[in-house]
Design an enzyme around this catalytic site. Structure first.
Site, PDB file in Angstrom:
ATOM      1  N   ARG A 180      12.579  -7.037   2.813  1.00  0.00           N
ATOM      2  CA  ARG A 180      12.373  -5.606   2.530  1.00  0.00           C
ATOM      3  C   ARG A 180      13.531  -4.749   3.063  1.00  0.00           C
ATOM      4  O   ARG A 180      14.017  -4.975   4.161  1.00  0.00           O
ATOM      5  CB  ARG A 180      11.056  -5.163   3.182  1.00  0.00           C
ATOM      6  CG  ARG A 180      10.792  -3.665   3.088  1.00  0.00           C
ATOM      7  CD  ARG A 180       9.353  -3.331   3.300  1.00  0.00           C
ATOM      8  NE  ARG A 180       8.942  -3.293   4.694  1.00  0.00           N
ATOM      9  CZ  ARG A 180       7.744  -2.879   5.088  1.00  0.00           C
ATOM     10  NH1 ARG A 180       6.840  -2.494   4.208  1.00  0.00           N
ATOM     11  NH2 ARG A 180       7.432  -2.887   6.363  1.00  0.00           N
TER      12      ARG A 180
ATOM     13  N   LYS B 275       0.821  -1.217   0.000  1.00  0.00           N
ATOM     14  CA  LYS B 275       0.000   0.000   0.000  1.00  0.00           C
ATOM     15  C   LYS B 275       0.856   1.270   0.000  1.00  0.00           C
ATOM     16  O   LYS B 275       0.492   2.254  -0.617  1.00  0.00           O
ATOM     17  CB  LYS B 275      -1.042  -0.005   1.122  1.00  0.00           C
ATOM     18  CG  LYS B 275      -0.487  -0.131   2.517  1.00  0.00           C
ATOM     19  CD  LYS B 275      -1.627  -0.372   3.485  1.00  0.00           C
ATOM     20  CE  LYS B 275      -1.233  -0.309   4.929  1.00  0.00           C
ATOM     21  NZ  LYS B 275       0.094  -0.701   5.358  1.00  0.00           N
TER      22      LYS B 275
ATOM     23  N   ARG C 199       2.335  -8.141  14.200  1.00  0.00           N
ATOM     24  CA  ARG C 199       1.670  -7.100  13.407  1.00  0.00           C
ATOM     25  C   ARG C 199       0.552  -7.706  12.572  1.00  0.00           C
ATOM     26  O   ARG C 199      -0.475  -7.078  12.337  1.00  0.00           O
ATOM     27  CB  ARG C 199       2.686  -6.377  12.511  1.00  0.00           C
ATOM     28  CG  ARG C 199       3.555  -5.391  13.292  1.00  0.00           C
ATOM     29  CD  ARG C 199       4.882  -5.156  12.623  1.00  0.00           C
ATOM     30  NE  ARG C 199       4.813  -4.333  11.445  1.00  0.00           N
ATOM     31  CZ  ARG C 199       5.720  -4.378  10.452  1.00  0.00           C
ATOM     32  NH1 ARG C 199       6.728  -5.205  10.514  1.00  0.00           N
ATOM     33  NH2 ARG C 199       5.600  -3.591   9.412  1.00  0.00           N
TER      34      ARG C 199
ATOM     35  N   ARG D 223      -6.792   2.710  11.607  1.00  0.00           N
ATOM     36  CA  ARG D 223      -6.519   1.320  11.952  1.00  0.00           C
ATOM     37  C   ARG D 223      -7.489   0.803  13.007  1.00  0.00           C
ATOM     38  O   ARG D 223      -7.456  -0.386  13.337  1.00  0.00           O
ATOM     39  CB  ARG D 223      -5.101   1.187  12.478  1.00  0.00           C
ATOM     40  CG  ARG D 223      -4.077   0.975  11.373  1.00  0.00           C
ATOM     41  CD  ARG D 223      -2.704   1.091  11.972  1.00  0.00           C
ATOM     42  NE  ARG D 223      -1.786   0.113  11.531  1.00  0.00           N
ATOM     43  CZ  ARG D 223      -0.696   0.412  10.803  1.00  0.00           C
ATOM     44  NH1 ARG D 223      -0.485   1.630  10.381  1.00  0.00           N
ATOM     45  NH2 ARG D 223       0.147  -0.532  10.482  1.00  0.00           N
TER      46      ARG D 223
ATOM     47  N   ARG E  53      13.942  -2.295   8.391  1.00  0.00           N
ATOM     48  CA  ARG E  53      13.154  -1.721   9.478  1.00  0.00           C
ATOM     49  C   ARG E  53      13.257  -2.608  10.712  1.00  0.00           C
ATOM     50  O   ARG E  53      13.222  -3.837  10.580  1.00  0.00           O
ATOM     51  CB  ARG E  53      11.683  -1.614   9.046  1.00  0.00           C
ATOM     52  CG  ARG E  53      11.365  -0.265   8.435  1.00  0.00           C
ATOM     53  CD  ARG E  53       9.991  -0.210   7.883  1.00  0.00           C
ATOM     54  NE  ARG E  53       8.940  -0.579   8.833  1.00  0.00           N
ATOM     55  CZ  ARG E  53       7.645  -0.437   8.598  1.00  0.00           C
ATOM     56  NH1 ARG E  53       7.255   0.089   7.446  1.00  0.00           N
ATOM     57  NH2 ARG E  53       6.750  -0.805   9.466  1.00  0.00           N
TER      58      ARG E  53
HETATM   59  P1  AMP Z   1       3.326   1.022   9.388  1.00  0.00           P
HETATM   60  O1  AMP Z   1       4.528   1.671   8.777  1.00  0.00           O
HETATM   61  O2  AMP Z   1       2.023   1.555   8.861  1.00  0.00           O
HETATM   62  O3  AMP Z   1       3.410  -0.497   9.333  1.00  0.00           O
HETATM   63  O4  AMP Z   1       3.334   1.427  10.944  1.00  0.00           O
HETATM   64  C1  AMP Z   1       4.407   1.063  11.798  1.00  0.00           C
HETATM   65  C2  AMP Z   1       3.951   1.125  13.245  1.00  0.00           C
HETATM   66  O5  AMP Z   1       3.541   2.475  13.566  1.00  0.00           O
HETATM   67  C3  AMP Z   1       2.746   0.263  13.586  1.00  0.00           C
HETATM   68  O6  AMP Z   1       3.103  -1.086  13.871  1.00  0.00           O
HETATM   69  C4  AMP Z   1       2.178   1.005  14.806  1.00  0.00           C
HETATM   70  O7  AMP Z   1       2.962   0.743  15.961  1.00  0.00           O
HETATM   71  C5  AMP Z   1       2.398   2.469  14.435  1.00  0.00           C
HETATM   72  N1  AMP Z   1       1.251   3.040  13.690  1.00  0.00           N
HETATM   73  C6  AMP Z   1       1.233   3.486  12.410  1.00  0.00           C
HETATM   74  N2  AMP Z   1       0.021   3.955  12.053  1.00  0.00           N
HETATM   75  C7  AMP Z   1      -0.769   3.791  13.150  1.00  0.00           C
HETATM   76  C8  AMP Z   1      -2.149   4.054  13.413  1.00  0.00           C
HETATM   77  N3  AMP Z   1      -2.973   4.594  12.484  1.00  0.00           N
HETATM   78  N4  AMP Z   1      -2.623   3.749  14.659  1.00  0.00           N
HETATM   79  C9  AMP Z   1      -1.821   3.233  15.609  1.00  0.00           C
HETATM   80  N5  AMP Z   1      -0.525   2.936  15.424  1.00  0.00           N
HETATM   81  C10 AMP Z   1       0.016   3.213  14.201  1.00  0.00           C
END
Ligand code: AMP
Length: 212
Positions: A123, A13, A167, A88, A156
């Site tokens: 990745r 995404k 996750r 989320r 990461r």
């Molecule tokens: P992502 O890069 O979208 O996979 O986000 C990495 C991490 O950031 C997630 O595992 C959460 O800990 C935090 N995070 C990102 N977006 C959100 C959200 N909308 N609500 C809560 N935690 C978030």
């Protein structure tokens, strides 16, 4: 126009959000990128979010909603914006309702867990320009170096098998709630995220063009 990309980590995404951002000249807002930058800079937000992110857990709704509300007020969001990684949870989705837009289109990226583990463990990301690579499907031209800004690439810290598992579990709960919510709203478009990037891009563009 508000475009929302929902999907598990590694479903592509973020890559599609970058492509759509360029195609329609609207900014991509990634809550994950905003939080990672805050962690890297050691800001109060970063300090608050870091341990949750390391464990693959969600940061609290109030903090995340605050970030989004501030960000979409900026001038560059006037014509529209793309949300990558938000909402989320149901409170996050409900908070968006108070931010009006003429049109909202939601894409749900669907992919198997096995494919995600394969993608995420291979990745690499650029810490500077945020470009994303994959050692199997999209390797950088020079090993370990970003094609765009020549910065050394990193993995990461949450792209390890244990955190990916966590996750994914978090995502399964999110998906149910958000799928129900946007299905009822009638603006949800499922995307087969196992297809090639170009095919997915064309599908998304066509849906946006039909609906805007
Ligand atoms: P992502 O890069 O979208 O996979 O986000 C990495 C991490 O950031 C997630 O595992 C959460 O800990 C935090 N995070 C990102 N977006 C959100 C959200 N909308 N609500 C809560 N935690 C978030």
């Amino acid at each position: 126009m508000r475009i929302i990309f929902l999907g598990p980590p590694g479903s592509g995404k973020g890559t599609q959000a970058d492509l759509i951002s360029k195609e329609f000249s609207i900014p991509k807002i990634s809550t994950g990128d905003i939080l990672r930058e805050a962690v890297a800079k050691g800001t109060p937000l970063g300090k608050k979010a870091e341990s949750k992110m390391k464990k693959g857990e969600l940061v609290d709704d109030e903090t995340i909603i605050g970030i989004i509300k501030e960000r979409v007020k900026k001038k560059d969001c006037k014509k529209g914006y793309i949300l990558d990684g938000f909402p989320r949870t149901l409170p996050q989705a409900l908070a968006l309702e108070s931010i009006n837009t003429d049109k909202e289109i939601v894409f749900l990226f669907k992919i198997s867990k096995e494919e995600l583990v394969r993608r995420l463990t291979s990745r690499l990301v650029c810490p500077k320009c945020k470009a994303v690579y994959n050692l199997i499907s999209l390797p950088p031209k020079t090993k370990g170096i970003c094609d765009i800004c020549f910065t050394p690439l990193i993995k990461r810290s949450d792209d390890n098998e244990e955190t990916i598992e966590k996750r994914y579990k978090v995502w399964e709960a999110e998906e149910k709630v958000l799928n129900d919510y946007y299905t009822k709203k009638g603006n949800l478009y499922p995307i087969d995220a196992s297809l090639g990037s170009q095919v997915i891009f064309e599908q998304i563009c066509s849906i946006i063009n039909k609906n805007r």
